[in-house]
Design an enzyme around this catalytic site. Structure first.
Site, PDB file in Angstrom:
ATOM      1  N   ARG A 197     -25.967  -0.159   5.100  1.00 37.08           N
ATOM      2  CA  ARG A 197     -25.790  -1.607   5.140  1.00 37.08           C
ATOM      3  C   ARG A 197     -26.392  -2.233   6.398  1.00 37.08           C
ATOM      4  O   ARG A 197     -26.394  -3.461   6.541  1.00 37.08           O
ATOM      5  CB  ARG A 197     -24.309  -1.962   5.004  1.00 37.08           C
ATOM      6  CG  ARG A 197     -24.111  -3.411   4.679  1.00 37.08           C
ATOM      7  CD  ARG A 197     -22.829  -3.699   3.957  1.00 37.08           C
ATOM      8  NE  ARG A 197     -22.833  -3.222   2.591  1.00 37.08           N
ATOM      9  CZ  ARG A 197     -21.783  -3.352   1.770  1.00 37.08           C
ATOM     10  NH1 ARG A 197     -20.683  -3.934   2.192  1.00 37.08           N
ATOM     11  NH2 ARG A 197     -21.854  -2.900   0.536  1.00 37.08           N
TER      12      ARG A 197
ATOM     13  N   LYS B 201       0.844  -1.191   0.000  1.00 40.82           N
ATOM     14  CA  LYS B 201       0.000   0.000   0.000  1.00 40.82           C
ATOM     15  C   LYS B 201       0.888   1.253   0.000  1.00 40.82           C
ATOM     16  O   LYS B 201       1.838   1.333   0.773  1.00 40.82           O
ATOM     17  CB  LYS B 201      -0.894  -0.020   1.247  1.00 40.82           C
ATOM     18  CG  LYS B 201      -2.017   1.015   1.248  1.00 40.82           C
ATOM     19  CD  LYS B 201      -3.061   0.718   2.345  1.00 40.82           C
ATOM     20  CE  LYS B 201      -4.226   1.700   2.249  1.00 40.82           C
ATOM     21  NZ  LYS B 201      -5.359   1.335   3.097  1.00 40.82           N
TER      22      LYS B 201
ATOM     23  N   GLU C 263     -20.138  -3.521   9.058  1.00 38.43           N
ATOM     24  CA  GLU C 263     -21.106  -2.638   9.706  1.00 38.43           C
ATOM     25  C   GLU C 263     -22.207  -3.422  10.403  1.00 38.43           C
ATOM     26  O   GLU C 263     -22.711  -3.010  11.452  1.00 38.43           O
ATOM     27  CB  GLU C 263     -21.726  -1.685   8.676  1.00 38.43           C
ATOM     28  CG  GLU C 263     -20.776  -0.612   8.152  1.00 38.43           C
ATOM     29  CD  GLU C 263     -19.926  -1.080   6.986  1.00 38.43           C
ATOM     30  OE1 GLU C 263     -20.094  -2.246   6.560  1.00 38.43           O
ATOM     31  OE2 GLU C 263     -19.105  -0.303   6.489  1.00 38.43           O
TER      32      GLU C 263
END
Lengths: 618, 618
Positions: free
Chosen positions: B358, B245, B330
């Site tokens: 969600r 990353k 979530e």
């Protein structure tokens, strides 16, 4: 009978091993007898009798806390925790719900009826315990079918990686979902069963969890030994037990899908007491099969509930590769449909209103934001759907009717349902949901059936009158007809009757035109008023003298209700509505205001309803 | 520059291995330069440059279809598929969105910005291909962080068990989520990385999937070889690649969390060009930290977005064990909060409005139906939140405001926010959500701050006037003040100003009382009108002569908008509102009706809005 001696789990400790086996037989007989009278979840309960006895022998509730996933397997638990009368005494059969219910007992932690949440809920109990440095075992009981729901995986992942304290996850593996299992997970579970838990492709250890396997999942002693070995464990562990769905009742063992849930039946033969009726769900499935035969690219998608199309095994065989069952994975079903539609496929998702709740985000983002022309048939979206608080079908208009880009259609007859399905699958402009009616099957008769719904939100005037307009959506159209008749009979008003066809928006031109010769508009919808269809109509006329009376249901949780009674107390009766209209016509002349009480009944309870059986009217 | 020669993926084939490496450097430089000017997702894009080149070398889009999860790693993909000008020419920087966008290119399949959906979407593409017996490769690209979302697991499970045809899932594993990874899955991924893909605890094979590992995930040749080996494969396969990353930019490699997304910065030093401002999210986190210090049971719960509390690593360290990050999960976060609250814990969930989508089902069933007294702080729920179509914060009132039993509070100042958080965590009556304001931070000053919100839906009259009442919710309260001033200045009306505090219900008593000496009620809300707060007010007055003007946003998807412009075209400006009020006061005298056009502007567009930048007004 040993069962008579059981007033709470502690009474189990006085029984010998053999006596517990006898107790299991008694429980099973009582279950079968009650279920034969009342119907209910047969297979899940019969398979989990021994495990429930073992759990209550080993763990001391309510300090030790057991969370049942879906909780449709909790009947034995109820019998052992002070509620056996509701299973032995026919006059008390109705005293307990079909799911865990905290108001019944301290041994019930949550109201649950949707799958795959038990690990998440239990992880919260565990975390709260840990934050106060408390003790006690936290147990989640989850079936293999429920493991395919993404939330179960989220729970396993969290618990396996982050919770460094006691938690016991009992995986009740009977090798079946509601129907057969679908998904790669089940091959791994099967291999674990075949290898006595030693297969390396282990989804639990892959998520960081400790793991035990118990082959004899219907053997109380083996289960007690296993549960004893993990009691007070200092880290999360999965106890994978192999049970037999429907165990102890021949018909339920032979046809595990048909007996997952079963209506009342003849105890001796297993024959249903009443022949199953043709419903709108049957009609939907019939139409889908016709469409599949005409076009081999039409593809049904379900999430473990073939009943939403009344797709029995023989009808599933007819559909063949044109039917996809993704398992209990509603999010997958909806986003997959978006993918299919984007690639020119013709997906038709069947989903119950209550379970659609799990896909709000996928409907918003994957389907509507992408304009994917998928079709959704929403079942049991009605006061005449399921009447368990965990499975209400009254929220879907407020839920998806406010998502941009979705056309939500509400047919009033079988013919409109068929026409809407044909149109939805043929068009490519965007997503279409169809609210399958419930209640008595009705036909269009002489009413023309629209075949092209591409003019979004164009309502249908089925009778042109004046003074009062009644906009009656979906399966409440028939109520609208009754209101119109009553208006004529008691007030002499020849009202305008409107079949809106669309419940996700309003026909601004038509509503504006009504102002010429109408003083009152009545809206009727088979769902909650809050956030629903009628409030859009009311807001349209906010800056106009039109009186708008919106009828639907209060925003509240209701449980095990009688639909007629709930309709009555929400003012959903022709006589009551016409009385309100008469008052509005009279008030309108003098431009009277409303008082809070009156408005609350007339437009529904817009406040927060939390209690069961809350009476919306003052 | 090689990049200048690339007009489409086919141009990659003319390059040698070394030239592709040079191309990767050029792309990386262009990315860093553009990101330094405009900000954006730095880390995810820098890490995926080589893999994107390799994908486009091997697969032939748009016949072969690549679905990017979240699509925040798709910048290189855009550069290689005809959109390089938007990365090389500063005057064209704004021409492309930060996510895949089908209107930009046939190579972009979906608009996506929420995680964990790519496998589901790709499975739909694959199924549609198979139904018509077509060909082509279907590729899903998903990061390790996104794998913790349950839907990703549902997708893996379905594909692993049910799809017996071509599909390639590229797992882009950089060992990080937005912040550090959480969950048991990551231990398994780490072990797979350490063992060159041979560790037996393999979550992919456990779900029935074929599996390949590529350690050199930033080596184009190695990636090309791996992708070639699975091209046209006849079954689903996971290609697990290990990437870095932020690769190639020192600051982003050193602080991977801080550079997941980054505002404009000095290219040489990595210093942010503008110091980060204190926002309402900072204030929320400050208050949460204060509450944590006072009470060791107060527990923050986040789903991989510590920014919702402005919880930088040092503030997370302050919170210690009082903060739970469940990963991108979530549903787990919300249901876990219900469990904690039921066990007497004090959970405070922080979640952005868009991602709350969600959890509709978990809010409905696990939280509200159970009456669990958990607290939810909803961030970026505003026109001043994110302005990407994938991350809109305008739907939450319509979404959760119609769920029974939820108290949804909308503070207008920092002081009210603090008071509401204190009250919500202290009370045990039921769930409370708090809509964190956005925009300029405001203080209550001389206005009294209510500390007890237990009288549900009791609005606050902040100025008592007559004729017109302005009900201005949350961060639109300030707009309400401006409207009141304008009413006084231009119409001489001393209006009543109301801070409703609650947006999930109405104060029936107060609204009824307004009828005595008010003719017009104005509602202002920072969200869509459809299904929202104002429509409840309009429905309340449906059977009364009160004129109700509801202001908020049209039901539509809007992208990369200027908040001021969107407010203007929705009529959300003091001058426009006062003009509408003047007309309503005038109409009301003569009981005039409304025409469809006028009403649409005044009450917002209740029809289905699908296009970006749709103008709601006629």
């Amino acid at each position: 009978m040993y069962l008579e001696t059981i007033d709470g789990p502690h009474d189990l400790l006085a029984l010998s091993s053999e006596q517990r086996v006898a107790l299991a037989s008694e429980i099973r007989r009582a279950l079968i007898h009650k279920l034969s009278r009342r119907g209910g979840h047969v297979g899940p309960n019969l398979g989990f009798v021994e495990a429930t006895i073992a759990l209550h022998c080993v763990f001391q509730g309510p300090e030790d806390k057991i969370v049942f996933d879906v909780s449709h397997q909790s009947y034995t638990h109820k019998m052992l925790t002070g509620r056996k009368a509701a299973f032995l005494d026919e006059s008390k059969y109705g005293d307990v719900s079909g799911y865990t219910e905290p108001t019944e007992s301290d041994y019930d932690l949550f109201r649950t009826g949707h799958t795959s949440t038990s690990i998440s809920l239990a992880s919260g109990l565990a975390k709260a315990r840990d934050m106060r440095h408390g003790g006690g075992n936290i147990i989640a009981v989850i079936g293999d079918g429920a493991l395919s729901g993404g939330q179960a995986m989220e729970g396993l992942d969290y618990v396996g990686g982050e919770l460094d304290s006691n938690m016991i996850i009992v995986v009740n593996d009977n090798g079946m979902s509601i129907a057969e299992n679908h998904g790669g997970l089940y091959r791994s579970l099967a291999r674990l069963r075949e290898s006595n838990g030693t297969s390396p492709a282990n989804p639990f250890t892959a998520l960081g969890l400790d793991y035990r396997y118990v082959e004899k999942g219907n053997d109380i002693d083996a289960l007690i030994e296993a549960f004893e070995s993990v009691k007070d464990i200092d880290h999360p562990v999965v106890v994978h037990i192999h049970t037999r769905k429907g165990k102890g009742y021949g018909p339920a063992e032979r046809d595990q899908e048909g007996w997952h849930w079963h209506a009342a039946f003849d105890e001796k033969t297993g024959e249903a007491l009443r022949p199953s009726r043709c419903t709108y769900l049957t009609e939907t499935g019939d139409q889908l099969l016709r469409m599949m035969r005409r076009d081999p690219e039409v593809t049904g998608i379900i999430a473990a509930t073939p009943t939403v199309f009344d797709f029995t095994p023989d009808r599933r065989a007819q559909a063949g590769r044109q039917l996809v069952d993704v398992g209990i994975a509603e999010e997958q079903a909806v986003s997959m449909a978006s993918g299919m539609a984007k690639a020119g496929g013709k997906p038709v998702v069947g989903m119950y209103s209550s379970f659609l709740e799990r896909t709000y985000d996928q409907m918003m983002q994957d389907v509507c934001m992408n304009g994917s022309p998928a079709t959704f048939c929403i079942g049991n979206a009605s006061i005449w759907g399921w009447n368990d608080v965990t499975h209400l079908g009254l929220f879907d208009i407020a839920m998806i009717g406010n998502i941009p880009g979705l056309t939500y259609l509400a047919p009033t007859t079988v013919e409109e349902l068929d026409a809407m399905m044909d149109w939805a699958v043929a068009q490519t402009a965007g997503p279409v949901a169809i609210r399958i009616p419930a209640g008595e099957i009705r036909h269009s008769g002489n009413r023309p059936v629209r075949t092209d719904y591409s003019q979004t939100n164009r309502f249908e005037v089925t009778h042109q009158g004046s003074g009062v307009a009644v906009i009656a959506a979906g399966d409440f159209y028939h109520l609208g007809e009754q209101v119109a008749e009553q208006l004529q009979r008691t007030l002499g008003v020849d009202s305008t009757l409107i079949n809106p066809l669309f419940v996700s928006g309003i026909d601004s031109q038509l509503l504006a035109s009504l102002q010429r010769d109408h003083q009152v508009v009545v809206t009727l919808e088979d769902g909650i008023l809050s956030g629903g269809f009628g409030q859009k109509v009311a807001a349209f006329y906010g800056n106009a003298p039109m009186r708008v009376l919106t009828y639907g249901f209060a925003k509240e949780f209701i449980d095990r209700f009688d639909p007629a009674e709930v309709m009555r107390r929400n003012g959903l009766e022709p006589v009551a509505i016409v009385r309100d209209v008469a008052r509005a016509l009279h008030d309108g002349d003098g431009a009277q205001g409303v008082d809070a009480q009156h408005t609350q009944r007339a437009v529904g309870n817009a406040s927060n309803g939390v209690a069961s059986h809350t009476v919306a009217a003052a």
